[in-house]
Design a protein around this motif. Sequence first.
Motif, PDB file in Angstrom:
ATOM      1  N   GLY A 150      58.294 -60.229  -4.796  1.00  0.00           N
ATOM      2  CA  GLY A 150      57.932 -61.568  -4.381  1.00  0.00           C
ATOM      3  C   GLY A 150      58.405 -61.990  -3.007  1.00  0.00           C
ATOM      4  N   PHE A 151      57.764 -63.046  -2.488  1.00  0.00           N
ATOM      5  CA  PHE A 151      58.258 -63.767  -1.322  1.00  0.00           C
ATOM      6  C   PHE A 151      59.376 -64.721  -1.747  1.00  0.00           C
ATOM      7  CE2 PHE A 151      53.743 -62.947  -0.243  1.00  0.00           C
ATOM      8  CZ  PHE A 151      53.919 -62.226   0.936  1.00  0.00           C
ATOM      9  N   PHE A 158      59.306 -64.735   3.120  1.00  0.00           N
ATOM     10  CA  PHE A 158      58.698 -66.050   2.881  1.00  0.00           C
ATOM     11  C   PHE A 158      58.380 -66.720   4.215  1.00  0.00           C
ATOM     12  CE2 PHE A 158      58.974 -70.616   2.491  1.00  0.00           C
ATOM     13  CZ  PHE A 158      58.465 -70.948   1.244  1.00  0.00           C
ATOM     14  N   TYR A 159      59.388 -66.770   5.090  1.00  0.00           N
ATOM     15  CA  TYR A 159      59.217 -67.433   6.384  1.00  0.00           C
ATOM     16  C   TYR A 159      58.268 -66.642   7.283  1.00  0.00           C
ATOM     17  CZ  TYR A 159      63.216 -70.153   4.796  1.00  0.00           C
ATOM     18  OH  TYR A 159      64.049 -70.963   4.069  1.00  0.00           O
ATOM     19  N   TRP A 160      58.365 -65.317   7.188  1.00  0.00           N
ATOM     20  CA  TRP A 160      57.474 -64.483   7.998  1.00  0.00           C
ATOM     21  C   TRP A 160      56.017 -64.673   7.583  1.00  0.00           C
ATOM     22  CZ3 TRP A 160      54.301 -60.472   6.258  1.00  0.00           C
ATOM     23  CH2 TRP A 160      53.659 -59.731   7.265  1.00  0.00           C
ATOM     24  N   TYR A 161      55.748 -64.671   6.266  1.00  0.00           N
ATOM     25  CA  TYR A 161      54.365 -64.812   5.794  1.00  0.00           C
ATOM     26  C   TYR A 161      53.817 -66.198   6.124  1.00  0.00           C
ATOM     27  CZ  TYR A 161      50.344 -63.951   2.703  1.00  0.00           C
ATOM     28  OH  TYR A 161      49.074 -63.765   2.193  1.00  0.00           O
ATOM     29  N   LYS A 162      54.672 -67.201   6.104  1.00  0.00           N
ATOM     30  CA  LYS A 162      54.284 -68.555   6.504  1.00  0.00           C
ATOM     31  C   LYS A 162      53.735 -68.546   7.937  1.00  0.00           C
ATOM     32  CE  LYS A 162      56.246 -73.260   6.625  1.00  0.00           C
ATOM     33  NZ  LYS A 162      55.924 -73.657   7.997  1.00  0.00           N
ATOM     34  N   GLN A 163      54.403 -67.837   8.804  1.00  0.00           N
ATOM     35  CA  GLN A 163      53.971 -67.728  10.205  1.00  0.00           C
ATOM     36  C   GLN A 163      52.667 -66.943  10.328  1.00  0.00           C
ATOM     37  OE1 GLN A 163      57.000 -65.765  12.770  1.00  0.00           O
ATOM     38  NE2 GLN A 163      55.757 -63.922  12.556  1.00  0.00           N
ATOM     39  N   VAL A 164      52.523 -65.916   9.497  1.00  0.00           N
ATOM     40  CA  VAL A 164      51.278 -65.135   9.499  1.00  0.00           C
ATOM     41  C   VAL A 164      50.101 -66.030   9.123  1.00  0.00           C
ATOM     42  CG1 VAL A 164      50.020 -63.258   8.358  1.00  0.00           C
ATOM     43  CG2 VAL A 164      52.417 -62.938   8.999  1.00  0.00           C
ATOM     44  N   LEU A 172      55.313 -54.314  -1.882  1.00  0.00           N
ATOM     45  CA  LEU A 172      56.399 -53.339  -1.933  1.00  0.00           C
ATOM     46  C   LEU A 172      57.419 -53.754  -2.986  1.00  0.00           C
ATOM     47  CD1 LEU A 172      57.809 -50.842  -0.565  1.00  0.00           C
ATOM     48  CD2 LEU A 172      59.058 -52.529   0.814  1.00  0.00           C
ATOM     49  N   GLY A 173      57.616 -52.901  -3.976  1.00  0.00           N
ATOM     50  CA  GLY A 173      58.669 -53.110  -4.958  1.00  0.00           C
ATOM     51  C   GLY A 173      59.973 -52.532  -4.442  1.00  0.00           C
ATOM     52  N   ALA A 174      61.020 -53.356  -4.401  1.00  0.00           N
ATOM     53  CA  ALA A 174      62.296 -52.903  -3.832  1.00  0.00           C
ATOM     54  C   ALA A 174      63.449 -53.678  -4.465  1.00  0.00           C
ATOM     55  CB  ALA A 174      62.300 -53.095  -2.319  1.00  0.00           C
ATOM     56  N   ASP A 200      64.801 -59.100   3.634  1.00  0.00           N
ATOM     57  CA  ASP A 200      63.889 -58.027   3.203  1.00  0.00           C
ATOM     58  C   ASP A 200      62.969 -57.576   4.336  1.00  0.00           C
ATOM     59  OD1 ASP A 200      62.623 -60.512   3.127  1.00  0.00           O
ATOM     60  OD2 ASP A 200      61.337 -59.999   1.440  1.00  0.00           O
ATOM     61  N   SER A 201      63.584 -57.087   5.399  1.00  0.00           N
ATOM     62  CA  SER A 201      62.800 -56.604   6.547  1.00  0.00           C
ATOM     63  C   SER A 201      61.894 -55.447   6.158  1.00  0.00           C
ATOM     64  CB  SER A 201      63.732 -56.172   7.676  1.00  0.00           C
ATOM     65  OG  SER A 201      64.625 -55.152   7.227  1.00  0.00           O
TER      66      SER A 201
END
Length: 484
Positions: free
Chosen positions: A445-446, A467-473, A384-386, A397-398
Amino acid sequence: MNHLKKFPENFLWGAASAANQCEGAWNVHGKGVSISDVMTSGTHKSPRRITPVMDEHAYFYPSHEAVDFYHHYKEDIALCAEMGFNIFRMSVNWTRIFPNGNEAEPNEEGLKFYDSVFSELKKYNIEPLVTIYHNENPFQLTKECNGWKDRRCIDYYMNLCRVLFNRYKDVVKYWIPFNEINCLTTKLGNWNHAGILNEGTEFFTEQADDPSSRFAALHHQFVASAQAVRLGRSINPDFRFGTMICHITVYPLTCSPDDIFLTQQEDLMRNCFSGDVQVKGGYPYYIKRYFERNHIAFEITEQDLTDISEGTVDFYSFSYYMSNCITAQKDAAQVSGNVMGGAKNPYLKATEWDWQIDPKGLRYTLNHVYDRYHIPVMITENGLGARDVLENGRVHDSYRIDYLRRHIEQMRLAIDDGVDLIGYTPWSAMDLVSVSTGEIDKRYGFIYVDRDNRGNGTMKRYRKDSFYWYKQVIESNGENLSFH
């Protein structure tokens, strides 16, 4: 979703980047000028300009410094490792290795840079996924032979491949010969994807077009890709090669037979044609008839066809950001997302840049391509570009987390459908220059990079909430998608 099949134990989690959009250092250590280096900045409303003669007083050239991965690669790779990546999609910049594209011997300084990048990835047990050609054709080859329109580019490219495969035969396993090769089915692909600059072209989004030359360029890339596959396998049989398709998933806007037939034709041309050649090893019936109807002619030799048949790829990779609708209605509302455009889908929301968000379309696409090809599938771009806002060292960036979460949910559903999905490298690891607009404010980016559209900023890196969310994923192998 606990009753569904899980992501495979050896699933490849990471993110993507591209040399011309992140490296910068455009003229250091012997690097030559690439086509991205002569493209100015732009916006969603103001197109990027192609300037054969650069004028740095009149224009800003975002690729010249980009986000300076060249000098920050250790920090960036360490951050990727902190997220838990086991794969990192990157590309090499042709002009860093062969400054003009046509030299007999490579630039050792350029190779030393990639030596260092691969060494850093290995330190963290991150597998490199290397795109050999990602929108950075040497500009000299545009001047010399108008890019891939000329068959000589096959040999120049193979010289690059020969150097890469021999130097990195024990370092890189996964290779993508060409990024989004199917973009050459559209006139927009002339410049970025083939280095073709036809007379009358001034703006990236408004290019003069000669379809015969453009499809000749695509054919030359098919041949080059196939030759690269054969060469690579002769050097290391464990190499794995993939096609990379810009998949613009399309639906009929209505159930009118006209809309349904037009959608089928659009899907075959834009999404299926290039995959059919690279996976199945030959030109499909429908494209031969398309060439006849549209008086498109270029040289195809028997050896070309042999090469194509013998150099098929091992996996199918693609970018997926959005879907579009197709209709015969002349007055249908339009969207311009991903530059391709299409009819507006009344059931979907769109981003500020007019990209329609369609997570379920990813599951549809995964089933579509796996049903057609029956080889392992990898999603090599999705994001997602934002406009992100940095506040007190953090980016909340929720919206990005929600986008990625919904797409990963659909990936798992596709795996449960039976799709052999082996990897996911969303766009992008760190913020970088947008191809379509030349902006950095359109962030993916993350990792937030302190850089703006005019090149101002400290280049300091910050971890976003995503970044932290993707780490958990990644830690949960796709099981924990929650966000608090």
